[in-house]
Design an enzyme around this catalytic site. Structure first.
Site, short mmCIF file in Angstrom:
data_model
loop_
_atom_site.label_atom_id
_atom_site.label_comp_id
_atom_site.label_asym_id
_atom_site.label_seq_id
_atom_site.Cartn_x
_atom_site.Cartn_y
_atom_site.Cartn_z
CD GLU A 1 -1.51 2.40 1.89
OE1 GLU A 1 -2.23 3.41 1.76
OE2 GLU A 1 -0.42 2.40 2.51
CD GLU A 2 2.65 3.30 3.91
OE1 GLU A 2 2.64 4.33 3.20
OE2 GLU A 2 2.18 3.26 5.05
#
Length: 383
Positions: free
Chosen positions: A169-170
């Site tokens: 996600e990052e």
């Protein structure tokens, strides 16, 4: 698949059953460093155990193995979804019954990865500090403990929930994009991110891009012989910085951040190339920002758009819960079946203002409260 990848997968799972693109997990016990202590009965103890395992984006396997083992030993049906691009990395889906049809009605979702660098956890009287405290291992711990509480208090509702934990996600949201292949169609989705226990009603959009200027290398003592690409780029960046970007009554200002600068080959030479990496927080539309950038640059440099998503409108929470607007990006825009949801929520303990920093922390009181809110929300939505 390489022989190395095959051996890694075989060591992780002694049997594999593929259902809806998920691999059922019958795990060999992971190494001790990739395990959670069985006495992690409280949410704060579970969080500390999760934070002890480094899981910077791209290196989520160990924490994934630890969560798989933990959930499996507490009665969950746990399945993995390896990434198509790298089958050593995987998403996790945990349920109380086999996944069929549209899957669980209520999905708790957050991400396994953190930003660098790794910072070991420390438990203080009123808070837990370290990497992932609130973004997002605090979210994982709160969701896992809420799910356990639902199993004890209301097995019927617990049978309708799922835990979907994804990678990446990052960086690029690759985990959620891969999860779309499962075609899960829940009625309710809650994404865990630090919101200070407020339900986000709106999320700003994002545009990511690079601008690359080209010059002509020359000796700095004879600047008339070349063109400095860095100076060309600086002129463009000034034009972007001082542009009157749009604002919205609800979402606030469109903001621009110049995150990375690269260019030049020596101090005593005119730069042949220079590049800037830029991220916009969008309040209008992706097309609006992209069009304005093209107009301002006006052919003076090359523009490469790397990724984007539109602003997101979220659901109102049950009466009595506070709300807010967030300026950061999440996996929510990348969930393709969002149009089939009855409600989508963004919520979690901790503050985004300390996430990604060297002093990231989560108040223990908020962490414990989040468990109760997750339980209450699931009960009200699935009553």
């Amino acid at each position: 698949m390489s022989s190395t990848s095959k051996s890694i997968l075989m060591s992780r799972s002694t049997t594999a059953l593929f259902v809806l693109g998920l691999a059922a997990v019958t795990l060999a016990r992971p190494s001790e460093k990739c395990m959670l202590k069985p006495e992690s009965e409280s949410v704060k103890d579970l969080l500390v155990e999760l934070m002890k395992i480094e899981s910077i984006s791209g290196n989520e396997v160990c924490v994934g193995d630890a969560i798989l083992d933990y959930l499996k030993t507490t009665g969950w049906i746990v399945k993995t979804q390896p990434l198509a691009s790298n089958n050593e990395r995987f998403n996790i889906l945990a349920t109380r019954k086999e996944v069929t049809g549209k899957g669980p009605k209520f999905i708790f979702n957050s991400h396994l990865d953190t930003v660098p660098p790794f910072i070991a956890p420390e438990k203080e009287t009123d808070k837990i500090t370290g990497r992932g405290a609130n973004d997002a291992k605090g979210q994982l711990a709160a969701m896992i403990k809420a799910a356990e509480k639902l199993v004890k208090e209301n097995p019927k509702i617990a049978a309708e929930i799922g835990l979907l934990f994804v990678v990446g996600e990052e960086v690029d949201h690759i985990g959620m994009q891969e999860a779309n292949k499962l075609d899960l169609q829940p009625d309710y989705l809650i994404v865990g991110e630090p919101t200070e226990l407020k339900f986000a009603l709106l999320q700003k959009g994002v545009v990511k891009l690079t601008i690359k200027a080209h010059g002509k290398a020359a000796h700095s003592g004879y600047p008339q012989m070349g063109v400095n690409a860095i100076e060309k780029l600086l002129d463009i960046l000034d034009d972007l910085r001082f542009h009157d970007w749009p604002s919205d009554d609800k979402l606030g200002n469109t903001t621009m951040n110049i995150g990375l600068l690269q260019g030049g080959q020596a101090m005593n030479a005119l730069a042949a190339e220079a590049q800037a990496s830029i991220l916009f927080r969008v309040t209008t539309s992706v097309a609006d920002i992209q069009g304005t950038v093209k107009k301002i640059v006006d052919g003076r440099a090359d523009i490469k758009f790397l990724g984007s998503n539109e602003p997101v409108t979220l659901s109102e929470p049950p009466k009595g819960y506070p709300t807010d607007i967030v300026a950061y990006n999440t996996d929510l825009p990348y969930f393709e079946n969002s149009d089939k949801l009855k409600a989508a929520f963004l919520f979690g303990p901790g503050s985004i203002t300390s996430a990604h920093s060297m002093h990231e922390f989560i108040p223990i009181e908020e962490l414990e409260k989040a468990v109760e809110v997750h339980v209450d929300l699931a009960k009200k939505m699935l009553a």
